[in-house]
Scaffold this motif. Sequence first.
Motif, mmCIF file in Angstrom:
data_model
loop_
_atom_site.group_PDB
_atom_site.id
_atom_site.type_symbol
_atom_site.label_atom_id
_atom_site.label_comp_id
_atom_site.label_asym_id
_atom_site.label_seq_id
_atom_site.Cartn_x
_atom_site.Cartn_y
_atom_site.Cartn_z
ATOM 1 N N ILE A 1 -105.287 27.708 13.399
ATOM 2 C CA ILE A 1 -104.698 25.955 13.051
ATOM 3 C C ILE A 1 -106.157 25.729 12.350
ATOM 4 C CG2 ILE A 1 -103.175 24.152 13.354
ATOM 5 C CD1 ILE A 1 -101.711 26.034 15.980
ATOM 6 N N SER A 2 -107.155 26.189 11.461
ATOM 7 C CA SER A 2 -108.377 24.931 11.600
ATOM 8 C C SER A 2 -108.354 25.389 9.385
ATOM 9 C CB SER A 2 -109.462 25.597 12.162
ATOM 10 O OG SER A 2 -109.858 27.208 11.859
ATOM 11 N N GLY A 3 -107.764 26.526 9.226
ATOM 12 C CA GLY A 3 -107.725 26.589 7.650
ATOM 13 C C GLY A 3 -109.004 27.884 7.233
ATOM 14 N N ALA A 4 -109.306 28.500 8.356
ATOM 15 C CA ALA A 4 -110.183 29.737 8.663
ATOM 16 C C ALA A 4 -109.991 30.957 7.470
ATOM 17 C CB ALA A 4 -111.132 29.565 9.856
ATOM 18 N N MET A 5 -108.798 30.930 7.826
ATOM 19 C CA MET A 5 -108.037 32.128 7.251
ATOM 20 C C MET A 5 -107.194 31.816 6.030
ATOM 21 S SD MET A 5 -106.892 34.443 10.496
ATOM 22 C CE MET A 5 -106.104 36.300 9.696
ATOM 23 N N PHE A 6 -106.662 30.811 5.724
ATOM 24 C CA PHE A 6 -105.919 29.697 5.099
ATOM 25 C C PHE A 6 -105.567 28.500 4.409
ATOM 26 C CE2 PHE A 6 -103.108 31.520 8.118
ATOM 27 C CZ PHE A 6 -102.797 30.239 8.693
ATOM 28 N N PRO A 7 -105.452 28.317 3.604
ATOM 29 C CA PRO A 7 -105.702 27.031 3.656
ATOM 30 C C PRO A 7 -104.546 25.603 3.617
ATOM 31 C CG PRO A 7 -105.277 27.958 0.894
ATOM 32 C CD PRO A 7 -104.893 28.859 2.241
ATOM 33 N N VAL A 8 -104.190 24.792 3.629
ATOM 34 C CA VAL A 8 -103.546 24.033 4.595
ATOM 35 C C VAL A 8 -101.855 24.548 3.343
ATOM 36 C CG1 VAL A 8 -102.263 22.025 5.167
ATOM 37 C CG2 VAL A 8 -104.655 22.880 5.440
ATOM 38 N N PRO A 9 -100.867 24.409 3.763
ATOM 39 C CA PRO A 9 -99.267 24.684 2.998
ATOM 40 C C PRO A 9 -99.308 23.729 2.538
ATOM 41 C CG PRO A 9 -99.044 26.241 5.172
ATOM 42 C CD PRO A 9 -99.943 25.987 5.434
ATOM 43 N N ALA A 10 -99.143 23.661 1.628
ATOM 44 C CA ALA A 10 -98.617 21.684 1.170
ATOM 45 C C ALA A 10 -97.260 21.246 1.770
ATOM 46 C CB ALA A 10 -98.253 21.470 -0.112
ATOM 47 N N ASP A 11 -96.176 22.653 2.134
ATOM 48 C CA ASP A 11 -94.661 21.908 2.415
ATOM 49 C C ASP A 11 -94.726 22.001 3.711
ATOM 50 O OD1 ASP A 11 -95.929 24.275 2.656
ATOM 51 O OD2 ASP A 11 -93.358 25.083 2.090
ATOM 52 N N ARG A 12 -95.846 22.113 4.693
ATOM 53 C CA ARG A 12 -95.779 22.002 5.796
ATOM 54 C C ARG A 12 -96.137 20.533 6.976
ATOM 55 N NH1 ARG A 12 -94.478 27.128 7.586
ATOM 56 N NH2 ARG A 12 -93.238 28.388 6.123
ATOM 57 N N PRO A 13 -95.563 19.955 6.146
ATOM 58 C CA PRO A 13 -96.832 18.212 7.230
ATOM 59 C C PRO A 13 -96.555 18.957 8.587
ATOM 60 C CG PRO A 13 -94.473 18.430 6.601
ATOM 61 C CD PRO A 13 -94.691 19.310 5.814
ATOM 62 N N GLY A 14 -96.517 19.104 9.417
ATOM 63 C CA GLY A 14 -96.817 18.979 11.127
ATOM 64 C C GLY A 14 -97.831 20.746 10.868
ATOM 65 N N PHE A 15 -98.100 21.211 10.321
ATOM 66 C CA PHE A 15 -98.918 21.803 10.441
ATOM 67 C C PHE A 15 -100.037 21.952 9.689
ATOM 68 C CE2 PHE A 15 -100.250 26.443 10.614
ATOM 69 C CZ PHE A 15 -102.053 26.450 10.096
ATOM 70 N N ALA A 16 -100.222 21.374 8.905
ATOM 71 C CA ALA A 16 -101.120 19.666 8.280
ATOM 72 C C ALA A 16 -101.614 18.492 9.256
ATOM 73 C CB ALA A 16 -101.174 18.840 7.037
ATOM 74 N N THR A 17 -100.921 18.099 9.808
ATOM 75 C CA THR A 17 -101.408 17.241 10.996
ATOM 76 C C THR A 17 -101.627 18.190 12.080
ATOM 77 O OG1 THR A 17 -99.181 15.996 10.191
ATOM 78 C CG2 THR A 17 -99.594 15.810 12.659
#
Length: 288
Positions: free
Chosen positions: A213-229
């Motif tokens: 959960i750091s963006g190391a493997m894939f970018p932040v999904p735009a439709d996942r606000p919880g993941f972005a937080t």
Amino acid sequence: MSPAVPGSTARAAPPAGAAPAAPLPAPGPALACDVATALVLWRRDLVRFFRQPSRLAGALGQPLIFWFVIGSGMSGTFRMAGSGTGYLAYFFPGVVLMVVLFASIFTTLSVIEDRHRGFLQGVLAGPGSRAALVAGKTLGSASVALSQAALFLLLAPAAGFPYGSIDWPLLVAALALAAVGLAALGFAVAWFIDNVQGYHAVQMTLLVPLWVISGAMFPVPADRPGFATAMRWNPVSYAVSAARRALAGPDAPGALPGSAARDLAVLAAFAAIALAAAVLSTRRAPRA
């Protein structure tokens, strides 16, 4: 005059007319003792690392295989809107931080080993403070992590990042702050845990989510606000973001919104908090 007691260690009085004995030398300043203690511990960890060829080989071989295998497997399906970046190039900064993350944490495993061998108790009995102990072990672990990251960064041109185009001051600053913060965090955990197996279990439960959960493997999904937080509250995310900016420029694909200065400020705050937590943890006496 009272007779001398056999076996007494009392110093005899100097004869009349003799010059007074020279006073015993005063102990060195506390700061000098702390610096000496920290330097000895720092050097000890580095010497142990460079004297083990298997660790040197693994420092380059393991992340290289991980980067190439996963990067090659994902390259055919990876698509990033508005960017022609391939997955091997996108994944490279994440692997660099993976090296720093795992090396910083697992080098502090020596805290448990040193405690069981009695070395840690000897350090605590010395003139250096507990803060010097934390500083020495943290700097030693961070230096080992940065050495491993430097070996992997030799492959930067293969990922599409020529040496001349890399912002080295930004990259070194980001990796150093991340390494110090993670090593201090590892020290605090190792101080409380009495066995190697428990340390591995706790750290793997903590490390894998921090890295994923750091963006190391894939970018932040735009439709996942919880993941972005979760990414915004993850200090490793800012290290990955700063590494991307250092390798691919200020507007690097996958970097967090903001600037490199903001990334470094968050990492500096994380390192300071982790160091303070490590020093506070030493108030609890270690178990033998």
